[in-house]
Design an enzyme around this catalytic site. Structure first.
Site, PDB file in Angstrom:
ATOM      1  N   SER A 207       0.847  -1.280  -0.199  1.00  0.00           N
ATOM      2  CA  SER A 207      -0.131   0.096   0.080  1.00  0.00           C
ATOM      3  C   SER A 207       0.896   1.095   0.290  1.00  0.00           C
ATOM      4  O   SER A 207       2.027   1.119  -0.271  1.00  0.00           O
ATOM      5  CB  SER A 207      -0.862   0.206   1.198  1.00  0.00           C
ATOM      6  OG  SER A 207      -0.383   0.460   2.197  1.00  0.00           O
ATOM      7  N   LYS A 208       0.076   2.262  -0.207  1.00  0.00           N
ATOM      8  CA  LYS A 208       0.800   3.605   0.135  1.00  0.00           C
ATOM      9  C   LYS A 208       1.980   3.734   1.246  1.00  0.00           C
ATOM     10  O   LYS A 208       2.995   4.350   0.993  1.00  0.00           O
ATOM     11  CB  LYS A 208      -0.310   4.772   0.267  1.00  0.00           C
ATOM     12  CG  LYS A 208      -0.668   5.421  -0.976  1.00  0.00           C
ATOM     13  CD  LYS A 208      -1.698   6.714  -0.986  1.00  0.00           C
ATOM     14  CE  LYS A 208      -2.729   6.346   0.024  1.00  0.00           C
ATOM     15  NZ  LYS A 208      -3.581   7.341   0.157  1.00  0.00           N
ATOM     16  N   ARG A 209       1.475   3.229   2.200  1.00  0.00           N
ATOM     17  CA  ARG A 209       2.409   2.884   3.493  1.00  0.00           C
ATOM     18  C   ARG A 209       3.795   2.578   3.359  1.00  0.00           C
ATOM     19  O   ARG A 209       4.850   2.912   3.636  1.00  0.00           O
ATOM     20  CB  ARG A 209       2.027   2.499   4.652  1.00  0.00           C
ATOM     21  CG  ARG A 209       1.090   3.590   5.676  1.00  0.00           C
ATOM     22  CD  ARG A 209       0.045   2.880   6.385  1.00  0.00           C
ATOM     23  NE  ARG A 209      -1.116   2.370   5.752  1.00  0.00           N
ATOM     24  CZ  ARG A 209      -1.440   1.390   5.996  1.00  0.00           C
ATOM     25  NH1 ARG A 209      -1.192   0.679   6.916  1.00  0.00           N
ATOM     26  NH2 ARG A 209      -2.647   0.970   5.212  1.00  0.00           N
TER      27      ARG A 209
END
Ligand code: GLU
Length: 438
Positions: A207-209
């Protein structure tokens, strides 16, 4: 030619996630491999997110990756009447029923089988099964009259004559619903291929994280579209040998759904960076050279009197990102090159370094010719007479003349910089070291 018709069916949100574009890549390659058609269907029913800009971002992303499609784009919102007509048919056939939502009107609900087993063969995951009792009836038209994803997706696939649905495995559960809808609408369902989840180092969904997750971010960071394309292809597919870098033609020729993997695909940033370097290295010399020159000039550096072809040759094989140019080789163009503090600390702050630098400068000055061999021999002879490793001289000389610890081979670098500048730099650095100003 073949009858295969596949589609990429993204829901525009303003950003294109790599997992989605990977599905596009797999569909595109499959179509190109079998000589079928690759279509783009924009599932734009979420009017708040599917803004014209979001759709533009999506199209630009397809273009950047050279994912061309064979028929005009289909916008799902243009098909709403067809979705609703299908719901009417299902109601008429008793496959769907209405439910009163109080003052909010009625929604239409699709009936799932109540007994037996639902089964299908996934082209990637193999035989998939589910007990009918573990499924539930589901809404196909909301009480506000808008069709739900499942209905729209299936009706459009029927409408577009889709033969294979290749998508992320977050849709596996939906597939049981979709197959029932196909059956109820009297249509032959497509074959399904669900691509493995892309995961991070901890095995969790990427994910973006975890870093860049959208195509636009990779573009901004300086990745080449060809490198990103190749990297994403390897997230779920591999050729039958250890090849990792493939040309577009090779990909098309070698792609097959039965070499797609069902196990999770780990996103390895280091590998992507390596891949980018490989692509830069394989660019035609003129293409790289042009990019190199543009960036050097943009940085306000002068190329006057430098052996630009020699520098380009050395730098092409070691550039991982175009954005590193010319930051990683400023020393070729100016006497005002920056020093990496860590490199200075490690290589120049040692005992006896100014003496080494001055001695090298003096011997280089005296050489009849300044070339790869002679510059090497001076240092080899010094090492020999001192009874030390050549590294004792090589490392300080490199940091002194370039400011950094990386780059072309030292002697290649010295010859490219040129004798006069090399000797002047060695003396200047020796002086600054003695004064304690470096
Ligand atoms: N719009 C859906 C998605 O982006 C489509 C899934 C499919 O390919 O059927 O997840």
């Amino acid at each position: 030619m073949s009858d295969v018709r596949v589609r990429f069916a993204p829901s525009p949100t303003g950003n294109v996630h790599i997992g989605n574009i990977r599905a596009a890549i797999f569909n595109w390659l499959y179509a190109r491999h079998v000589g079928g058609k690759f279509l783009l269907r924009v599932e734009d029913t979420d009017l708040e997110r599917s803004t014209p800009e979001a759709i533009q971002t999506l199209l630009a992303c397809m273009e950047w990756l050279k994912l061309d499609y064979d028929e005009p784009v289909v916008y799902q919102t243009h098909n709403v009447q067809k979705h609703l007509a299908a719901a009417e048919k299902l109601l008429a056939d008793g496959r769907a029923y209405k439910e009163d939502k109080g003052g909010k009107g009625e929604c239409v609900i699709f009936r799932m089988p109540k007994e037996g087993r639902l089964e299908y063969t996934d082209l990637v995951k193999g035989r998939m099964k589910k007990k009918a009792e573990d499924t539930q009836d589901f809404v196909i038209v909301r009480s506000d009259g808008s069709p739900v994803f499942h209905l729209a997706n299936v009706v459009d696939d029927i409408e577009q004559g889709i033969t294979h649905v290749i998508r992320g495995d977050d849709h596996v559960e939906n597939t049981f619903k979709h197959l029932e809808l196909f059956k109820a609408l009297g249509a032959t369902p497509p074959q399904y291929a669900h691509l493995p989840m892309i995961v991070n180092n901890q095995g969790k969904p990427y994910s973006k994280r975890d870093g860049a997750a959208f195509v636009g971010e990779f573009r901004e960071q300086g990745f080449l579209p060809e490198a990103l394309f190749n990297f994403l292809l390897l997230l779920g597919w591999a050729p039958d040998d250890n090849t990792e870098v493939l040309t577009r033609e090779e990909m098309i020729e070698r792609f097959s759904l039965d070499r797609c993997k069902s196990s999770a695909a780990r996103f390895d940033m280091k590998k992507l960076i390596w891949m980018n370097g490989e692509y830069i290295r394989r660019q035609p010399r003129e293409v790289y050279g042009k990019e190199f020159l543009t960036r050097v000039r943009e940085a306000g550096l002068s190329t006057e009197g430098v052996d630009i072809d020699g520098i380009v040759e050395q730098m092409q094989v070691r550039t991982k990102f175009y954005s590193e140019i010319p930051g990683n080789c400023t020393y070729f163009f100016t006497e005002d090159y920056p020093f990496d503090p860590k490199g200075v600390e490690k290589r120049l702050h040692g005992e006896g370094v100014p003496e080494i630098l001055e001695s090298v400068a003096e011997q280089y000055d005296a050489l009849p010719a300044f070339d790869l061999q002679t510059t090497h021999d001076v240092i080899a002879a010094m090492a020999e007479s001192k009874g030390v490793n050549m590294g004792v001289m090589i490392h300080p000389v490199r940091v002194a003349v370039s400011g950094v610890t990386e780059g072309p081979g030292l002697f290649e670098m010295l010859v490219l910089i040129g004798r006069e500048k090399v000797c002047a730099r060695l003396r200047t650095v020796a002086k600054r070291l003695r004064e304690g100003t470096l």
